[in-house]
Design a protein around this motif. Sequence first.
Motif, mmCIF file in Angstrom:
data_model
loop_
_atom_site.group_PDB
_atom_site.id
_atom_site.type_symbol
_atom_site.label_atom_id
_atom_site.label_comp_id
_atom_site.label_asym_id
_atom_site.label_seq_id
_atom_site.Cartn_x
_atom_site.Cartn_y
_atom_site.Cartn_z
ATOM 1 N N ASP A 29 0.844 -1.189 0.000
ATOM 2 C CA ASP A 29 0.000 0.000 0.000
ATOM 3 C C ASP A 29 0.877 1.237 0.000
ATOM 4 O O ASP A 29 1.426 1.630 1.018
ATOM 5 N N MET A 30 1.001 1.887 -1.181
ATOM 6 C CA MET A 30 1.826 3.082 -1.280
ATOM 7 C C MET A 30 1.017 4.350 -1.047
ATOM 8 O O MET A 30 1.495 5.453 -1.258
ATOM 9 N N THR A 31 -0.265 4.185 -0.635
ATOM 10 C CA THR A 31 -1.066 5.358 -0.330
ATOM 11 C C THR A 31 -0.926 5.755 1.134
ATOM 12 O O THR A 31 -1.500 6.746 1.563
ATOM 13 N N GLN A 32 -0.163 4.967 1.916
ATOM 14 C CA GLN A 32 0.023 5.278 3.327
ATOM 15 C C GLN A 32 0.717 6.629 3.472
ATOM 16 O O GLN A 32 1.447 7.068 2.597
ATOM 17 N N GLN A 33 0.493 7.279 4.633
ATOM 18 C CA GLN A 33 1.053 8.614 4.838
ATOM 19 C C GLN A 33 2.566 8.581 4.952
ATOM 20 O O GLN A 33 3.269 9.342 4.310
ATOM 21 N N ALA A 34 3.104 7.719 5.806
ATOM 22 C CA ALA A 34 4.551 7.656 5.987
ATOM 23 C C ALA A 34 5.194 7.054 4.742
ATOM 24 O O ALA A 34 4.619 6.167 4.111
ATOM 25 N N PRO A 35 6.401 7.523 4.364
ATOM 26 C CA PRO A 35 7.086 6.925 3.210
ATOM 27 C C PRO A 35 7.331 5.437 3.436
ATOM 28 O O PRO A 35 7.559 4.990 4.562
ATOM 29 N N HIS A 36 7.269 4.680 2.359
ATOM 30 C CA HIS A 36 7.540 3.244 2.408
ATOM 31 C C HIS A 36 8.981 3.026 2.872
ATOM 32 O O HIS A 36 9.921 3.512 2.247
ATOM 33 N N CYS A 37 9.159 2.305 3.956
ATOM 34 C CA CYS A 37 10.485 2.113 4.548
ATOM 35 C C CYS A 37 11.144 0.860 3.992
ATOM 36 O O CYS A 37 10.637 -0.253 4.169
ATOM 37 N N ILE A 38 12.263 1.044 3.315
ATOM 38 C CA ILE A 38 13.074 -0.063 2.810
ATOM 39 C C ILE A 38 14.378 -0.108 3.599
ATOM 40 O O ILE A 38 15.063 0.912 3.727
ATOM 41 N N VAL A 39 14.717 -1.279 4.114
ATOM 42 C CA VAL A 39 15.976 -1.431 4.837
ATOM 43 C C VAL A 39 16.842 -2.463 4.132
ATOM 44 O O VAL A 39 16.331 -3.433 3.555
ATOM 45 N N ALA A 40 18.136 -2.232 4.145
ATOM 46 C CA ALA A 40 19.111 -3.196 3.637
ATOM 47 C C ALA A 40 19.877 -3.747 4.823
ATOM 48 O O ALA A 40 20.359 -2.989 5.675
ATOM 49 N N LEU A 41 19.978 -5.054 4.904
ATOM 50 C CA LEU A 41 20.644 -5.711 6.030
ATOM 51 C C LEU A 41 22.144 -5.772 5.790
ATOM 52 O O LEU A 41 22.610 -6.289 4.769
ATOM 53 N N ALA A 42 22.905 -5.209 6.727
ATOM 54 C CA ALA A 42 24.368 -5.307 6.694
ATOM 55 C C ALA A 42 24.805 -6.312 7.758
ATOM 56 O O ALA A 42 24.228 -6.373 8.848
ATOM 57 N N TYR A 43 25.811 -7.095 7.439
ATOM 58 C CA TYR A 43 26.243 -8.169 8.331
ATOM 59 C C TYR A 43 27.753 -8.331 8.213
ATOM 60 O O TYR A 43 28.392 -7.784 7.298
ATOM 61 N N GLU A 44 28.328 -9.068 9.120
ATOM 62 C CA GLU A 44 29.765 -9.346 9.073
ATOM 63 C C GLU A 44 30.071 -10.151 7.807
ATOM 64 O O GLU A 44 29.462 -11.179 7.539
ATOM 65 N N GLY A 45 31.027 -9.644 7.005
ATOM 66 C CA GLY A 45 31.337 -10.303 5.746
ATOM 67 C C GLY A 45 30.433 -9.870 4.611
ATOM 68 O O GLY A 45 30.247 -10.597 3.628
#
Length: 333
Positions: free
Chosen positions: A12-28
């Motif tokens: 649902d891109m009609t939501q008020q808050a911006p769509h939150c995308i996260v990228a997972l960083a890990y050891e290596g």
Amino acid sequence: MISAKSEARLPDMTQQAPHCIVALAYEGLWPLEFGIAAEIFGWSRPELDTDWYDFRVVCSENVSRAVGGFTLTSPYGLDSLQDADTIIVPGWRNVGEPPPAEIQNALISAHERGARLVSYCSGAFVFAHAGLLDGRRATTHWRYLPMMRDRFPLIETQEDVLYVHDANIITSAGSSAAIDASLHVIRCDHGSAIANKIARSLVAPPHRDGGQSQYVEAPIQERPGTSIASVLDWARENLDKPLTVTELAQHAGMSDRTFLRRFRDGTGTTPLKWLRSERVFRAMSLLESTQMDPADIAHQCGFGATDTFRAVFRQVSGTSPLAYRQRFDARDG
């Protein structure tokens, strides 16, 4: 490629808050795949005149050392995955090594509440170890597919594809396919016009369907008189016509057999599959930007009948033309 078993759910891109995308960083961490996520989703893009993503980096430890020796830090830890709408796992350091339990549990929890999960390359193994791909269609880099089949027999592994979208999980092949999967995410969220603009900014093909081959043996031919690229351009301008392989081959100045071989080498797919996807992408654009009747759109995009148009559109996009139009009408309104 979208699973026929379960229709892809559009966020649902009609939501008020911006769509939150996260990228997972890990050891290596694998920096190339991580960089693709940051480049595509992390840039502010005011020129698009749309609510762009809120991009964040989540570190599984306080400091994550990447391949090549540099380190990443972030104010966001694994608990931040619970606020994410989309989570990207950009590769995994060792496909035979299960990720830490805290990573698995955080992803399982996020998935259960409806977050979209995306993996690049070997990142699919993180989902596999967590059991998130059991009973689903999925892909990874061709080098790792035999291992995925052997170790995770409940996964319906898909060979010779760029990415697979099954319900709310997207898995993609090698690094270049990560770009295709990312553009697919943007197309699902913002439509084909925005996805095409991002592709042009990346100097990347805007439409490489998920079902295309991972094994493209040669670049698109550019020699005068035998250019596959020129045939693609010509075909896009004539999608309203019932194009045949023979007609395309004649336009390229080749025999049917030579044309089919050159087309497969240059695009990783067949002419008929490519035409099917291009017709649907044209229809997406018309559904987003006009109020044309679906029957007229079907005619302009070269489908012989409206029923055929609806069936092929669902196969490629995972939803119906009406649902696709309603989604963008609601967003624009």
